[in-house]
Write an enzyme that holds these catalytic residues in place. Structure first.
Site, mmCIF file in Angstrom:
data_model
loop_
_atom_site.group_PDB
_atom_site.id
_atom_site.type_symbol
_atom_site.label_atom_id
_atom_site.label_comp_id
_atom_site.label_asym_id
_atom_site.label_seq_id
_atom_site.Cartn_x
_atom_site.Cartn_y
_atom_site.Cartn_z
ATOM 1 N N ASP A 192 0.856 -1.187 0.000
ATOM 2 C CA ASP A 192 0.000 0.000 0.000
ATOM 3 C C ASP A 192 0.903 1.252 0.000
ATOM 4 O OD1 ASP A 192 -1.691 2.093 0.572
ATOM 5 O OD2 ASP A 192 -2.609 1.163 2.333
ATOM 6 N N GLU B 130 30.093 7.870 3.313
ATOM 7 C CA GLU B 130 30.189 6.436 3.577
ATOM 8 C C GLU B 130 29.984 5.678 2.266
ATOM 9 O OE1 GLU B 130 26.794 4.618 5.652
ATOM 10 O OE2 GLU B 130 26.118 6.656 6.041
ATOM 11 N N CYS C 3 26.371 8.123 8.870
ATOM 12 C CA CYS C 3 25.751 9.437 8.589
ATOM 13 C C CYS C 3 26.258 10.540 9.514
ATOM 14 C CB CYS C 3 24.239 9.345 8.730
ATOM 15 S SG CYS C 3 23.507 8.117 7.670
ATOM 16 N N THR D 159 13.880 3.614 1.592
ATOM 17 C CA THR D 159 14.606 4.679 2.307
ATOM 18 C C THR D 159 15.947 4.976 1.628
ATOM 19 O OG1 THR D 159 15.576 3.129 3.903
ATOM 20 C CG2 THR D 159 13.487 4.141 4.513
ATOM 21 N N HIS E 254 18.829 14.148 12.082
ATOM 22 C CA HIS E 254 19.227 13.284 10.972
ATOM 23 C C HIS E 254 17.948 12.653 10.410
ATOM 24 C CE1 HIS E 254 20.915 10.289 8.466
ATOM 25 N NE2 HIS E 254 20.531 9.286 9.247
ATOM 26 N N LYS F 203 9.434 11.016 15.173
ATOM 27 C CA LYS F 203 9.238 10.080 16.296
ATOM 28 C C LYS F 203 10.296 10.287 17.367
ATOM 29 C CE LYS F 203 7.010 5.961 14.657
ATOM 30 N NZ LYS F 203 7.182 4.576 14.328
ATOM 31 N N ASN G 188 17.040 9.501 1.858
ATOM 32 C CA ASN G 188 18.193 9.562 2.762
ATOM 33 C C ASN G 188 19.455 9.956 1.976
ATOM 34 O OD1 ASN G 188 19.927 9.313 4.916
ATOM 35 N ND2 ASN G 188 19.400 7.185 5.407
ATOM 36 N N SER H 256 24.954 5.424 12.190
ATOM 37 C CA SER H 256 24.876 4.047 12.678
ATOM 38 C C SER H 256 26.249 3.520 13.052
ATOM 39 C CB SER H 256 24.265 3.160 11.604
ATOM 40 O OG SER H 256 22.885 3.375 11.526
#
Ligand code: HMG
Length: 390
Positions: free
Chosen positions: A29, A79, A111, A152, A233, A242, A276, A309
């Protein structure tokens, strides 16, 4: 003496895929992407675009404006490295005809490295206040076709001029930073796509934010009420929103969802349609805020959260400078973003699979629509770049 970001310029690919196209191909969806992760489009680099051409194209307006003449430090954060030895920044240094008295080096920590570059550059300017540093963050986010990370992806580069008495944003001295050895996202040398533990990476992103904030708050005595906006970020826009809500909740800082949304929304506009850009992402967010916010942000404090990360997180802040709008490249960026070519699913997959040849052969790449520079081919194991401007 204030030190910070004096000019900020951006470039992304001229091609994008709409996430509806990916959703149809994967029988998902489209609302999962548009609403669930908050992404609409992602920039896809053509075969003749790489981190060098994205970076040089991002910095080109600075060169044209004569802003690179006093630069003695070029830090290239990525990276998506193209060579194990030679810094990608040296190609950029050449394409931009920068002065030979210049230190050039490449930085890596997922990042986060753009922020490492900015902080190192501030140290350089503190010691050499009449000199400038150019920090470039340039990346191509690639995950496997059909994987959860696929939606992403994205690509882009930002070029930041760092100087004393900056015209855009003074960076404040207090910073909270945090390192922990975790495997949430990584890319071994033998792979061109990242490996990721998606849900875990989101948890670590938030944990590093809480830890970085704790230190920042102790050092600065500031609370969330001291900020006018935030840039986080942005691996996908929902992640940034979030994370901010989690921080506010943890600090028992009362605000409605709408109020919290308004603090970040302008910073998410560009990333929602580029995807991203790894090391460049937070700075694409900062540009989006500065270039699209309707109210004058002069004198406003912006909270910045950078995450890479692996992992390193850093919370710091900056104050927008009076007259900043005069020193942005808003029209150029708007023009770029509004005039990209939409790819069909088949074109997207063909470009994805084209990759960069690794067999050591001789290659000439077809000419696509790029910025002022293109990656024209490979000869005798050497990458060749072409300038499309005089
Ligand atoms: P997934 O597991 O396929 O997605 O991939 P999901 O099932 O969790 O769904 C995503 C959201 O969409 C959920 O919302 C669903 O409810 C919602 P949430 O529960 O999270 O609030 N949803 C819908 N909403 C509306 N209508 C619908 C619908 N269906 C579902 N019909 C994941 C998601 C992020 C895991 C994946 O894309 C991924 O692995 N991405 C790569 C990793 C990543 O970006 N991590 C972010 C933190 S780490 C980081 O930022 C560093 C990084 O930039 C790398 C670096 O440092 O170099 C990645």
């Amino acid at each position: 003496m204030n030190i910070g970001i004096d000019r900020l310029s951006f470039h992304t690919s001229n091609y994008y895929v709409d996430l509806k196209t990916i959703a149809e191909a994967r029988s998902v969806d489209p609302e999962k992407y548009y609403i669930g992760i908050g992404q609409e489009k992602m920039s896809i680099p053509s075969p003749d675009e790489d981190v060098v051409t994205l970076a040089a194209s991002a910095a080109y307006p600075l060169m044209k404006d004569g802003e690179l003449d006093d630069v003695e430090l070029l830090l290239f954060a990525t990276e998506s490295g193209i060579d194990q030895s030679k810094a990608a920044g040296i190609y950029v240094h050449g394409l931009l005809e920068m002065p030979s008295r210049c230190r050039t080096v490449e930085l890596k920590q997922a990042c986060y490295s753009g922020t490492a570059g900015l902080q190192f550059a501030i140290g350089f300017v503190a010691r050499n206040p009449e000199k400038k540093a150019l920090v470039i963050a340039s990346d191509i986010a690639r995950y496997e076709l059909g994987s959860p990370g696929e939606a992403t992806q994205g690509c882009g580069a930002v070029a930041m001029l760092v100087s004393a008495n900056p015209r855009l944003m003074a960076i404040e001295p207090e910073c909270g930073y945090y390192t922990a050895d975790v495997m949430d996202f990584w890319r071994p040398n033998y792979r061109s796509e990242a490996l990721v533990d998606g849900k875990y990476s989101a948890m670590v992103y938030i944990h590093a934010l809480l830890e970085s904030w704790k230190q920042y708050a102790e050092l600065s005595n500031r609370t969330l009420a001291d900020f006018d906006r935030f840039c986080y970020h942005i691996p996908f826009t929902k992640m940034a929103e979030k994370a901010y809500q989690k921080l506010a909740q943890k600090l028992k800082f009362k605000m409605s969802k709408e109020e919290s949304h308004a603090l970040l929304e302008e910073s998410l506009r560009y990333s929602r349609i580029t995807g991203n850009c790894y090391a460049a992402s937070m700075y694409v967010g900062l540009l989006s805020l500065l270039e699209t916010a309707e109210d004058d942000l002069a004198g406003k404090r912006i909270g910045l959260y950078s995450y890479g990360s692996g992992c390193v997180g850093e919370f710091f802040s900056g104050v927008v400078q009076p007259g900043y709008r005069e020193f942005l490249y808003t029209d150029q960026h708007r023009n770029l973003l509004e005039n990209r070519t939409k790819l069909t699913y088949q074109q997207y997959e063909d470009i994805f699979n084209y990759g960069v040849p690794t067999d050591g052969g001789e290659y000439v790449f077809p000419q696509y629509k790029t910025g002022p520079f293109r990656f024209s081919g490979i000869s005798q194991h050497k990458r060749e770049y072409e300038s499309l401007v005089d």
